[in-house]
Every structure is written in C-alpha cells, then in structure tokens.
Scaffold this active site. Structure first.
Site, PDB file in Angstrom:
ATOM      1  N   GLY A   1      -2.498  11.047   3.589  1.00  0.00           N
ATOM      2  CA  GLY A   1      -1.619   9.951   3.975  1.00  0.00           C
ATOM      3  C   GLY A   1      -2.171   9.181   5.160  1.00  0.00           C
TER       4      GLY A   1
ATOM      5  N   GLU B   1      -4.801  13.870  -6.190  1.00  0.00           N
ATOM      6  CA  GLU B   1      -6.201  14.118  -6.554  1.00  0.00           C
ATOM      7  C   GLU B   1      -7.080  12.907  -6.262  1.00  0.00           C
ATOM      8  OE1 GLU B   1      -8.719  15.465 -10.545  1.00  0.00           O
ATOM      9  OE2 GLU B   1      -6.742  14.529 -10.729  1.00  0.00           O
TER      10      GLU B   1
ATOM     11  N   LYS C   1       9.099   9.867   1.698  1.00  0.00           N
ATOM     12  CA  LYS C   1       9.539   9.073   2.843  1.00  0.00           C
ATOM     13  C   LYS C   1      10.321   7.800   2.526  1.00  0.00           C
ATOM     14  CE  LYS C   1       5.530  10.730   5.407  1.00  0.00           C
ATOM     15  NZ  LYS C   1       4.249  10.384   6.066  1.00  0.00           N
TER      16      LYS C   1
ATOM     17  N   LYS D   1      14.659   8.553  11.813  1.00  0.00           N
ATOM     18  CA  LYS D   1      15.763   8.589  10.850  1.00  0.00           C
ATOM     19  C   LYS D   1      16.442   9.957  10.775  1.00  0.00           C
ATOM     20  CE  LYS D   1      13.836   4.780   8.183  1.00  0.00           C
ATOM     21  NZ  LYS D   1      12.882   4.426   9.271  1.00  0.00           N
TER      22      LYS D   1
ATOM     23  N   SER E   1       1.573   1.571   8.549  1.00  0.00           N
ATOM     24  CA  SER E   1       1.518   2.691   7.621  1.00  0.00           C
ATOM     25  C   SER E   1       1.966   2.251   6.229  1.00  0.00           C
ATOM     26  CB  SER E   1       2.391   3.847   8.114  1.00  0.00           C
ATOM     27  OG  SER E   1       3.744   3.458   8.198  1.00  0.00           O
ATOM     28  N   ARG E   2       1.556   3.016   5.245  1.00  0.00           N
ATOM     29  CA  ARG E   2       1.837   2.679   3.854  1.00  0.00           C
ATOM     30  C   ARG E   2       3.347   2.564   3.624  1.00  0.00           C
ATOM     31  NH1 ARG E   2       0.073   7.101  -0.335  1.00  0.00           N
ATOM     32  NH2 ARG E   2       1.841   8.078   0.674  1.00  0.00           N
TER      33      ARG E   2
ATOM     34  N   VAL F   1       7.071  -2.083   7.033  1.00  0.00           N
ATOM     35  CA  VAL F   1       7.493  -3.479   6.948  1.00  0.00           C
ATOM     36  C   VAL F   1       6.371  -4.462   7.278  1.00  0.00           C
ATOM     37  CG1 VAL F   1       8.349  -3.602   9.332  1.00  0.00           C
ATOM     38  CG2 VAL F   1       9.368  -5.066   7.572  1.00  0.00           C
TER      39      VAL F   1
ATOM     40  N   ARG G   1      20.128  -2.909   3.093  1.00  0.00           N
ATOM     41  CA  ARG G   1      19.982  -2.111   1.884  1.00  0.00           C
ATOM     42  C   ARG G   1      20.642  -0.746   2.047  1.00  0.00           C
ATOM     43  NH1 ARG G   1      13.699  -2.097   0.428  1.00  0.00           N
ATOM     44  NH2 ARG G   1      13.631  -1.335   2.574  1.00  0.00           N
TER      45      ARG G   1
END
Length: 339
Positions: A16, A43, A91, A133, A177-178, A181, A256
């Site tokens: 990650g 993988e 996440k 969170k 990060s992936r 926002v 949301r």
C-alpha cells in the site's frame, strides 16, 4: 528499541501507499538491514514492487503473499521477526457501509489474528496504524479501526512474561494516498468541475514522510499500550478545491453516508487519559499509571485539560491555499499546476 542493521521487520499491507514509502525510507536509512518482509494479498503489486527491488540487489527483502485473515500464514511470515508494522486494512468508508462483514473480517478479526501470531512468535515491537475515523466513529470503517485499536492496546495485558510491546499511531488523511481526496480533485479539475460533498468540511492532513517519521518515533519510544496522535495541520475542503482548481466550477453534492463534517482524533471523553508529549499526544488506557508509563519511556509529559478534544475544525493550525499547493507539489505530483 531502535531499528538497526540486525533488525527484522514485517509490514502488513506492505504494497500500500504507506508500506511502499516506509520500505523505501528503511532501505535508504539502513541499506544493510537484516530482513524486511512485505506481507500483502495483492500479487500484482508485489510483482511490481519486486521489479523495483530485485533480489540480487536487495537479498534481505522477502515478499509473502497472504491475507491477515489467515493466522497460520501470518505465523509463517513472522518467523524471527522482531518488529511489525501493521498497515493492512480495508479503508473505503462507503464500501464499508455496503460490505460491513468484509471490513469486520479484515480490520477486526485479521488484527486479532496478527496479535495472537505476534504473541506466539515473540515479536518485540508491534506498531498498528490507526485513523482519525476511529475516534467517536459514525461509520463502519471507523468502528472496525476502533476495535482494532482496542485489540492492540489490550494485547499488552495478555503477553505474559514476554518482552514485547503493542502500540498504535493514529493520524489523519495521508496526503496523496490511494483513494484520498487530493488525487480525486486533481483528476476532476482536468474536466473543469470539482465535486465537494459539503463546503463546511475540514480534515486533518499529514504527509507520507510525516507518517513514516511518526512510526519510526513509535518504534524507538513506545513501551506498549499507547495510542499516539501527532500534532498536525488541518485544511478546509473549499481551500483545497481552490488550491487545485481555482478556475474550476465547484459543485456541492451533499454529505455521503458515513462521512463527518469534521474529523476528530481525540474526543473529550479521552481527555482524562490523554497526555501532551510535545510533538505528540498520547492516549493511555484508564488503568495505566502515567508517571510509571512515561518514566519507562523516558519522556516528560503533562495532562491535557479535562474536556480537551482534538478536532479538525478547531485546530490551531490551518493550511492556506498556497501551503496546500506547495505540499501537493512536494508530496503528490511535482508537475502539479493549479487549473
């Protein structure tokens, strides 16, 4: 405990954003480190990482394909490991609301598997990555991470005579990060429209480098049972949108499911057990003696005021639009240019 050339480290979720950045940092600081194990279930990402770090040049690197839901696989990967960084988790907030049991299996049951496997393998230091969170959670993702925090803190009660310490680090949104926002806004800005869920929203912000430095600090200083929280800046979502796309149209979508207007890292209920260490706050279990704990750490501390909370909209430090642009260029995309 310090990382040195004799250290043997395992990173769960090692493919990650954090895992890859932490690996890069460790190999630069300690090029002759004894062993680093990347444990993840992807993988393709492992293969891609192996191309960057070929075995001939990095013989101390090992790639273990596995899932933290599988305790036996974890035990195999933990052989002779002395430091574990637990970054593996599901996440995405909205995904958790639709698929709650999958998040429970990974974030809670997988964390418990890791706790038990570490105890059985006599790992010396375990640092689990948490999230803002997890404080007063209103969504399933946050609730699972709060449970994980509790599991790692409580693991110090069941380690018996073993010389080991379980600790957590809790921080806000990692810049770039992936799934975060900032990459989303940069992508949307190219089409001339940035979509904002609520224009009142604020968030904590931490760079990958800051998060790595915090974990390294925890490895060296944590003695078990702490939830460490960094003192970091906040930003307003509207300032972020303007920093990225000043000429773009801003569309308000509405908040949301599972989202908060503001993120909290320390609740007022935690204030009775929260201590100021300078660069970090520390939340201790209610039954811990702070004087004994911090003497063991070798750190000066002071109690926070009763009712203290650490929430993104009440932060003393906010990032300006210019600050955000500089940080994006330095930490996300060196070619970034506002649209």
């Amino acid at each position: 405990m310090n990382i040195c050339k004799n250290s043997k480290i395992l990173i769960t979720g090692g493919t990650g954003s954090f895992g890859k950045a932490f690996l890069s940092s460790i190999l630069k600081k300690f090029p002759d480190i004894s062993r680093v194990v990347i444990f993840s279930r992807d993988e393709l990402k492992q293969w891609e990482l192996q191309q960057k770090y070929p075995f001939k040049k990095y013989p101390q690197l090992r790639f273990f394909l596995g899932d933290i839901r599988d305790k036996e696989r974890l035990k195999s990967a933990l052989e002779r490991i002395d430091i574990v960084i637990h970054a593996a988790a599901l996440k995405q907030v909205h995904t958790a609301e639709y698929n709650p049991i999958e998040f429970i299996k990974t974030n809670i049951l997988g964390s418990e598997n890791l706790v038990q496997a570490c105890i059985e393998s006599n790992v010396k230091k375990i640092i689990a990555l948490s999230t803002d969170k997890a404080a007063a959670p209103i969504n399933l993702y946050g609730a699972t991470k709060l449970c994980a925090d509790k599991l790692f803190v409580a693991a110090n009660n069941i380690k018996g005579h073993r010389d080991m310490a379980f600790s957590c680090v809790r921080y806000g949104n990692v810049m770039g990060s992936r799934g975060s926002v900032i990459p989303l806004f940069i992508k949307e800005a190219k089409n001339g429209i940035i979509q904002i869920t609520d224009d009142r929203m604020t968030r904590f912000n931490i760079t990958l480098d800051q998060s790595i430095q915090m974990v390294l600090w925890a490895i060296e200083n944590a003695v078990g049972g702490e939830i460490l929280v960094p003192k970091i800046a906040s930003y307003r979502i509207t300032d972020l949108a303007e920093a990225i796309g000043p000429s773009c149209k801003k569309v308000i979508l509405g908040i949301r499911e599972g989202e908060k207007l503001h993120e909290e890292m320390i609740t007022s209920s935690d204030s009775f057990n929260t201590y100021d260490l300078g660069d970090y706050y520390t939340i201790l279990p209610a039954n811990y003696d702070p004087e004994k704990h911090f003497n063991k750490m070798g750190k000066q501390y002071k109690s926070v005021k009763e009712g203290f909370s650490y929430i993104s909209n009440e932060n003393i430090k906010f990032l300006s639009k210019e600050n955000l642009r500089e940080l994006i260029k330095a930490n996300v995309d060196p070619k970034f240019d506002p649209i």
